[in-house]
Design a protein around this motif. Structure first.
Motif, PDB file in Angstrom:
ATOM      1  N   UNK A   1      43.569  48.665  48.930  1.00  0.00           N
ATOM      2  CA  UNK A   1      42.222  49.229  49.186  1.00  0.00           C
ATOM      3  C   UNK A   1      41.206  48.868  48.111  1.00  0.00           C
ATOM      4  N   UNK A   2      41.612  48.874  46.833  1.00  0.00           N
ATOM      5  CA  UNK A   2      40.675  48.535  45.759  1.00  0.00           C
ATOM      6  C   UNK A   2      40.305  47.066  45.777  1.00  0.00           C
ATOM      7  N   UNK A   3      41.227  46.216  46.210  1.00  0.00           N
ATOM      8  CA  UNK A   3      40.957  44.775  46.229  1.00  0.00           C
ATOM      9  C   UNK A   3      39.942  44.383  47.284  1.00  0.00           C
TER      10      UNK A   3
ATOM     11  N   UNK B   1      33.423  45.468  47.569  1.00  0.00           N
ATOM     12  CA  UNK B   1      32.453  44.424  47.187  1.00  0.00           C
ATOM     13  C   UNK B   1      32.492  44.095  45.696  1.00  0.00           C
ATOM     14  N   UNK B   2      32.734  45.107  44.852  1.00  0.00           N
ATOM     15  CA  UNK B   2      32.804  44.850  43.415  1.00  0.00           C
ATOM     16  C   UNK B   2      33.955  43.899  43.089  1.00  0.00           C
TER      17      UNK B   2
ATOM     18  N   UNK C   1      35.918  38.521  41.759  1.00  0.00           N
ATOM     19  CA  UNK C   1      36.808  37.415  42.118  1.00  0.00           C
ATOM     20  C   UNK C   1      36.037  36.104  42.220  1.00  0.00           C
ATOM     21  N   UNK C   2      34.811  36.172  42.760  1.00  0.00           N
ATOM     22  CA  UNK C   2      34.003  34.951  42.872  1.00  0.00           C
ATOM     23  C   UNK C   2      33.633  34.404  41.500  1.00  0.00           C
TER      24      UNK C   2
END
Length: 208
Positions: free
Chosen positions: A51-53, A56-57, A62-63
């Motif tokens: 769920x945390x992955x 949007x944050x 990750x980007x």
């Protein structure tokens, strides 16, 4: 009528292209790291952090991390392939000075510079994905061995074969692009052949 000068490639376009190249390489490596982490953590731990992955944050982080990884992997791949690159360069340029002089001559032609930049763009992606293919193959094999899946042996064999083929294919593509780039650079910057002076026509012999 004089032809208008050809416009030089935009630095903004070049910078954008390089950003995309680095990001493509970084996303591939980050994906491999994600699969590897999932294989090490196991199914139970992955269900807790899933769920945390998906926030949007996490996606933004990750980007940004993928771009940083792309720079690192691009430099690592360039260092790993440096011996092969030098061997290919010697086939067209016997010395480093000759290669540097050719690069200076190439900079005088914006059209040729644009073509060389396009070739280098493909080259960077191919060399980065040589390492990405290796990581993705190892991570996928480890994940298939850790998670309960059907036809595990078949999936392991398929993933391994496809990963090896991808790594070899990217390496051969990099090698071909590199060798072709050096060869074209040598031809495009070679001194023009001197024109052969035309011989004056022989005087006509007069008959007595």
């Amino acid at each position: 009528m004089t032809r208008p000068p050809q416009p030089e490639p935009s630095t903004v376009v070049a910078a954008t292209a390089m950003f995309v190249e680095v990001l493509v390489v970084g996303i591939g490596f980050l994906t491999g790291l994600g699969i590897l982490a999932a294989a090490i953590a196991g199914p139970d731990n992955i269900r807790r952090v899933a769920p945390a992955a998906g926030t949007p944050l996490a996606a933004g982080a990750a980007l940004a991390f993928a771009y940083a990884l792309g720079i690192l992997i691009d430099r690592a791949a360039d260092t790993a392939l440096a011996p092969a690159r030098r061997r290919l360069r010697v086939q067209s340029f016997p010395t480093s000075a000759a290669y540097a002089q050719a690069r200076l001559k190439l900079a005088e032609s914006p059209a040729l510079v644009a073509r060389a930049d396009y070739a280098r763009s493909r080259l960077r992606i191919c060399r980065g994905w040589v390492l990405n293919s290796v990581l993705l193959t190892l991570a996928t094999d480890l994940a298939l061995g850790r998670y309960p899946v059907e036809h595990r042996v078949l999936l392991l064999a398929t993933a391994t074969v496809l990963g090896v083929l991808a790594a070899v294919g990217f390496y051969l593509s990099w090698r071909t692009i590199t060798a072709t780039g050096y060869s074209k650079l040598a031809i495009q910057t070679a001194p023009a052949a001197l024109p052969v002076p035309s011989q004056p026509p022989a005087p006509a012999q007069q008959t007595p």
